[in-house]
Design an enzyme around this catalytic site. Structure first.
Site, PDB file in Angstrom:
ATOM      1  N   HIS A  64      84.216  50.025  73.986  1.00  0.00           N
ATOM      2  CA  HIS A  64      83.722  50.940  75.012  1.00  0.00           C
ATOM      3  C   HIS A  64      82.233  51.196  74.837  1.00  0.00           C
ATOM      4  O   HIS A  64      81.475  51.218  75.803  1.00  0.00           O
ATOM      5  CB  HIS A  64      84.471  52.275  74.938  1.00  0.00           C
ATOM      6  CG  HIS A  64      85.841  52.208  75.533  1.00  0.00           C
ATOM      7  ND1 HIS A  64      86.060  51.932  76.857  1.00  0.00           N
ATOM      8  CD2 HIS A  64      87.063  52.377  74.966  1.00  0.00           C
ATOM      9  CE1 HIS A  64      87.364  51.928  77.097  1.00  0.00           C
ATOM     10  NE2 HIS A  64      88.000  52.198  75.954  1.00  0.00           N
ATOM     11  N   ASP A  73      43.596  46.195  72.455  1.00  0.00           N
ATOM     12  CA  ASP A  73      42.529  45.892  73.424  1.00  0.00           C
ATOM     13  C   ASP A  73      41.138  46.313  72.940  1.00  0.00           C
ATOM     14  O   ASP A  73      40.250  46.525  73.739  1.00  0.00           O
ATOM     15  CB  ASP A  73      42.846  46.576  74.758  1.00  0.00           C
ATOM     16  CG  ASP A  73      42.629  48.079  74.680  1.00  0.00           C
ATOM     17  OD1 ASP A  73      42.694  48.623  73.574  1.00  0.00           O
ATOM     18  OD2 ASP A  73      42.391  48.699  75.729  1.00  0.00           O
ATOM     19  N   GLU A  74      40.968  46.455  71.653  1.00  0.00           N
ATOM     20  CA  GLU A  74      39.690  46.915  71.108  1.00  0.00           C
ATOM     21  C   GLU A  74      39.345  46.150  69.849  1.00  0.00           C
ATOM     22  O   GLU A  74      40.211  45.870  69.031  1.00  0.00           O
ATOM     23  CB  GLU A  74      39.791  48.383  70.680  1.00  0.00           C
ATOM     24  CG  GLU A  74      39.510  49.401  71.748  1.00  0.00           C
ATOM     25  CD  GLU A  74      39.567  50.792  71.139  1.00  0.00           C
ATOM     26  OE1 GLU A  74      39.683  51.745  71.896  1.00  0.00           O
ATOM     27  OE2 GLU A  74      39.501  50.916  69.900  1.00  0.00           O
ATOM     28  N   CYS A 122      90.593  55.161  77.634  1.00  0.00           N
ATOM     29  CA  CYS A 122      91.420  54.386  78.542  1.00  0.00           C
ATOM     30  C   CYS A 122      92.909  54.598  78.323  1.00  0.00           C
ATOM     31  O   CYS A 122      93.734  54.049  79.046  1.00  0.00           O
ATOM     32  CB  CYS A 122      91.095  52.890  78.415  1.00  0.00           C
ATOM     33  SG  CYS A 122      91.427  52.237  76.774  1.00  0.00           S
ATOM     34  N   ASP A 170      35.796  47.174  74.189  1.00  0.00           N
ATOM     35  CA  ASP A 170      37.019  47.816  74.649  1.00  0.00           C
ATOM     36  C   ASP A 170      37.358  47.307  76.048  1.00  0.00           C
ATOM     37  O   ASP A 170      36.529  47.381  76.959  1.00  0.00           O
ATOM     38  CB  ASP A 170      36.796  49.340  74.668  1.00  0.00           C
ATOM     39  CG  ASP A 170      38.049  50.095  75.068  1.00  0.00           C
ATOM     40  OD1 ASP A 170      38.746  50.569  74.166  1.00  0.00           O
ATOM     41  OD2 ASP A 170      38.312  50.206  76.279  1.00  0.00           O
ATOM     42  N   HIS A 179      88.130  49.208  68.732  1.00  0.00           N
ATOM     43  CA  HIS A 179      88.303  49.386  70.167  1.00  0.00           C
ATOM     44  C   HIS A 179      87.235  50.306  70.747  1.00  0.00           C
ATOM     45  O   HIS A 179      86.692  50.051  71.825  1.00  0.00           O
ATOM     46  CB  HIS A 179      89.697  49.962  70.458  1.00  0.00           C
ATOM     47  CG  HIS A 179      89.885  50.330  71.899  1.00  0.00           C
ATOM     48  ND1 HIS A 179      90.109  49.396  72.883  1.00  0.00           N
ATOM     49  CD2 HIS A 179      89.847  51.532  72.516  1.00  0.00           C
ATOM     50  CE1 HIS A 179      90.219  50.009  74.048  1.00  0.00           C
ATOM     51  NE2 HIS A 179      90.059  51.319  73.858  1.00  0.00           N
ATOM     52  N   CYS A 232      93.633  55.841  72.889  1.00  0.00           N
ATOM     53  CA  CYS A 232      92.194  55.867  73.177  1.00  0.00           C
ATOM     54  C   CYS A 232      91.900  56.920  74.232  1.00  0.00           C
ATOM     55  O   CYS A 232      92.510  56.939  75.288  1.00  0.00           O
ATOM     56  CB  CYS A 232      91.705  54.502  73.669  1.00  0.00           C
ATOM     57  SG  CYS A 232      89.991  54.539  74.235  1.00  0.00           S
TER      58      CYS A 232
END
Length: 710
Positions: free
Chosen positions: A619, A121-122, A603, A18, A615, A600
């Site tokens: 966004h 890792d083992e 905007c 380990d 559209h 929209c």
DNA sequence: CTTGGTAGGTTGT
DNA sequence: TACAACCTA
């Protein structure tokens, strides 16, 4: 017959290696200035300084632990160095640690062919054969029959080695030499420990990583014992020391007992320490827990575990997932498409590399989804054989659509995409050639050698739709240009092209990642791409030229590759959405003339309802970009005040609702809390045997018995 | 609103 | 056998 398996149970020599605080070690190797100073690796810095996934021992000495947040760590240890996990496509990217883990496995395999990668890792190593070889080698070179006696060992390999139940390695070895009867099991462990010492030395020499190890007769004990002396130490467990070990080992510390089963043992059988298990007969345990589990526990109570080390260095699945907590929950299909695309891009990148390195191809693709207030669920389909990221994303999204149809569009808290069921490639050489061809010469599709088409061809759709498109551009170039186009257009539409947020060059930028996520694998022909262009009913039709079609292809387009397991009945549907469309502001007037236009809410610009969908994706893309790059939201000041208020109120409400229903959550690894397990384990609830009621034993830690001698 | 990201493996259908 | 749910690390 059962007996024969039992008598073999201390014959094996199993090691568990380990790595010590592995992620930090990887970073320390990258940047040696970190070494010797407190350091930790965190992912996602924004929430409370990020989640800690590894802490080095200098930082642990200052009281820093995993389960702390980056902020807590900094509070406990102001001089701590926090290293961030790299992020790609808006999510943590563990590639460098996986690669480092592979280096380690590689070294281990030089000592034994029986290496099982247990995690990043083992690894477990079955050293039985290596030990036997060494043993017979020694006895054949000597006049004495040394198989029965402790052979000479290289003590240099046993520096930093501990033996449970003994004051020192020397004491143990001495007792073996003096024993009247040969302690063959111990002798094997001793030789195993010598080999493990060499292995760890080799790992350090070749990778500069330190590790710890446990050496025992089985996997469970090797794993348990590995954690007793750390870092850069190894621990041997002679079988005779098992009772001593069990007397101070909490069940939750044992692999397999850290979850619901362990809770049940504690809560219903009164088993606190492993030694308490010994109060039960095999029958009692089996009646409570089922034959298999009962037998396993009964054997384990005596220090036996027969699980074999399966030689396997490669993972069985390659996948990634990302959580979206609280307000981050994905509430729109656009966001879900976006993230599925990101996950697909990562998975494809990784399975592609896996293919090149290991000559195997994933056959199965699983989408995991956790909808808010629902149990997690998963659905599986086939993997697009060409590893085309757009197709794979499209397939995954088509699964999502089905789930949406059944469950409705609920917020999503987690998405995962996993490729599995790897099969070795029959012919690897032709593939490699094709791949090289495409990488070096991405020109006309007519240049594709016959072998290329035949070699990779596997998808029914392209068979039946050959020559649909005679585009002069090969798929890669087309896709790349389309992607670059979309990016250019998005940047163009931004008011401040040079200083604007979307234009900030960044290695991690989603924009550049998206452009780079072009398949490195050739698509069989350009027909599939052409198909998604032509069938894309959300893309406004302007002209019928191939050129135009290609340019108008929305940035995110999902074509559905039907899973092999579910044959198509109807003609293929194309689910398409453009997160970022190619319509610049210049097109707006033209589009606004379409009847039935809407305004929209972000905007105020007007679009037909059909165009509005596209559209909004625009966004969404901008928002996501800012989100991923930790930029404050844009555009909101453009909305009418009424809308703004509504939204704020709505999200405040949601927050309140969530807070009201929040449930206690368990802590991670470090804590014995069982509250993390939501549902109780479904186990028979028969009466607890009377023998369990007296399970009150003095609580002492393993270390209090076996810790490094003082 | 927080261990998250990956990996196994087992069990029921 | 394959898949989905669940469990564990």
């Amino acid at each position: 017959m059962a007996l024969s398996t039992f008598v073999e149970s201390t014959n094996r020599v199993i090691a568990l290696v380990d790595m010590d605080c592995f992620y930090v070690q990887v970073e320390e190797r990258d940047d040696p200035s970190i070494k010797g100073t407190p350091a930790a690796v965190v992912q996602y810095k924004t929430y409370k300084g990020g989640g800690i996934i590894a802490v080095n021992y200098e930082a642990r000495a200052k009281g820093v632990s995993r389960q702390m947040r980056g902020d807590d760590a900094q509070a406990a240890c102001p001089e701590i160095k926090l290293v961030r996990v790299p992020e790609t496509r808006g999510k943590a990217d563990l590639t460098k640690y996986r690669d480092a883990g592979r280096e380690v496995i590689q070294v281990l395999t030089e000592f034994s062919s029986c290496v099982e990668r247990a995690s990043i890792d083992e690894a477990y190593i079955d050293l039985t054969e290596a030990v036997e070889n060494r043993l017979s080698e020694i006895s054949s070179n000597s006049e004495l029959d040394l198989a029965s006696y402790l052979p000479p060992l290289n003590m240099d390999c046993l520096v930093g080695s501990f033996v449970l139940g003994y004051d020192s390695t020397e004491t143990w070895l001495e007792s073996l030499r003096e024993s009247e009867i040969p302690q063959l099991d111990d002798i094997k462990l001793a030789i195993g420990a010598e080999i493990v010492g060499k292995m760890r030395e080799a790992v350090y020499k070749k990778t500069s990583f330190r590790c710890s190890a446990g050496i025992a007769h089985n996997k469970v004990l090797a794993k348990l014992v590995c954690g007793i002396n750390k870092p850069n130490k190894q621990t041997v467990l002679p079988h005779r020391s098992v009772p001593q070990l069990w007397s101070s080992t909490k069940v939750s510390k044992v692999r397999g007992l850290g979850g619901k089963l362990g809770d049940y043992l504690i809560g219903s059988l009164g088993v606190e320490n492993m030694c308490d298990l010994g109060k039960f007969t095999e029958k009692e345990l089996s009646s409570q827990l089922g034959a298999k589990t009962g037998m396993w526990l009964y054997r384990l109570s005596q220090g036996y575990d027969d699980e074999t080390v399966t030689p396997r260095q490669l993972p069985k699945s390659i996948g990634c997932n990302k959580n979206f907590f609280g307000p981050e929950a994905l509430k729109t299909k656009e966001k879900v498409k976006f993230w599925i695309t990101q996950l697909a891009a990562e998975v494809v990148e990784r399975i592609q590399r896996d293919l090149e390195m290991n000559n195997r191809r994933a056959k199965s693709l699983t989408l995991h989804v956790k909808f808010e207030d629902q149990n997690p669920l998963s659905r599986t389909c086939g993997v697009n054989p060409q590893y085309n990221p757009e197709r794979i994303a499209g397939d995954a999204y088509s699964i999502m659509e089905k789930l949406y149809q059944t469950l409705g569009v609920l917020p999503i808290n987690s998405l995962g995409l996993i490729a599995s069921k790897f099969e070795d490639e029959i012919d690897t050489s032709s593939y490699t050639k094709i791949n090289a061809f495409f990488k070096t010469k991405p020109t006309s599709s007519s240049n594709i050698p016959d072998a290329a088409v035949v070699g990779v061809e596997n998808d029914d759709s392209s068979n039946s739709e050959k020559n649909l498109d005679s585009s002069s551009l090969p798929p890669i170039a087309v896709t790349k240009r389309v992607a670059q186009d979309a990016l250019d257009k998005l940047n163009e539409s931004n008011k401040k092209p040079s200083t604007g947020d979307v234009n900030i060059p960044s290695a991690n930028s989603v924009e550049s990642e998206l452009v780079n996520q072009i398949p490195t694998t050739p698509s069989t022909t350009s027909s599939k791409l052409a198909e998604s262009f032509t069938n894309n009913n959300l893309t406004p039709k302007k002209s019928d030229t191939n050129e135009s079609k290609e340019q108008r292809k929305p940035f995110f387009s999902f074509s559905v590759t039907a899973p092999p397991t579910s044959p198509r009945k109807s003609p293929r549907k194309l689910v398409t959405a453009a997160v970022r469309n190619e319509e610049g502001p210049s097109k707006r007037a033209e589009i606004a003339q379409v009847v039935g236009e809407e305004e929209c809410e972000r905007c105020g610009k007007k679009f037909s309802s059909r165009e509005m969908k596209v559209h909004k994706d625009y966004h969404a893309a901008k928002d996501l970009y800012r989100e991923i790059n930790d930029l404050p939201p844009l555009d909101f000041d453009l909305r009418p005040e009424t809308l703004r208020k509504k939204e704020i109120e709505a999200s405040a409400l949601e927050r309140a609702a969530r807070a009201a229903q929040k449930r206690p959550r368990g802590r991670g690894k470090g804590s014995a809390s069982s509250s993390k397990r939501g549902k109780p384990m479904k186990l028979p609830t028969a009466a607890v045997p009377s023998s369990s009621s007296s399970a009150q034993s003095q609580s002492r830690t393993i270390d209090s018995y076996f810790g490094p001698k003082s």
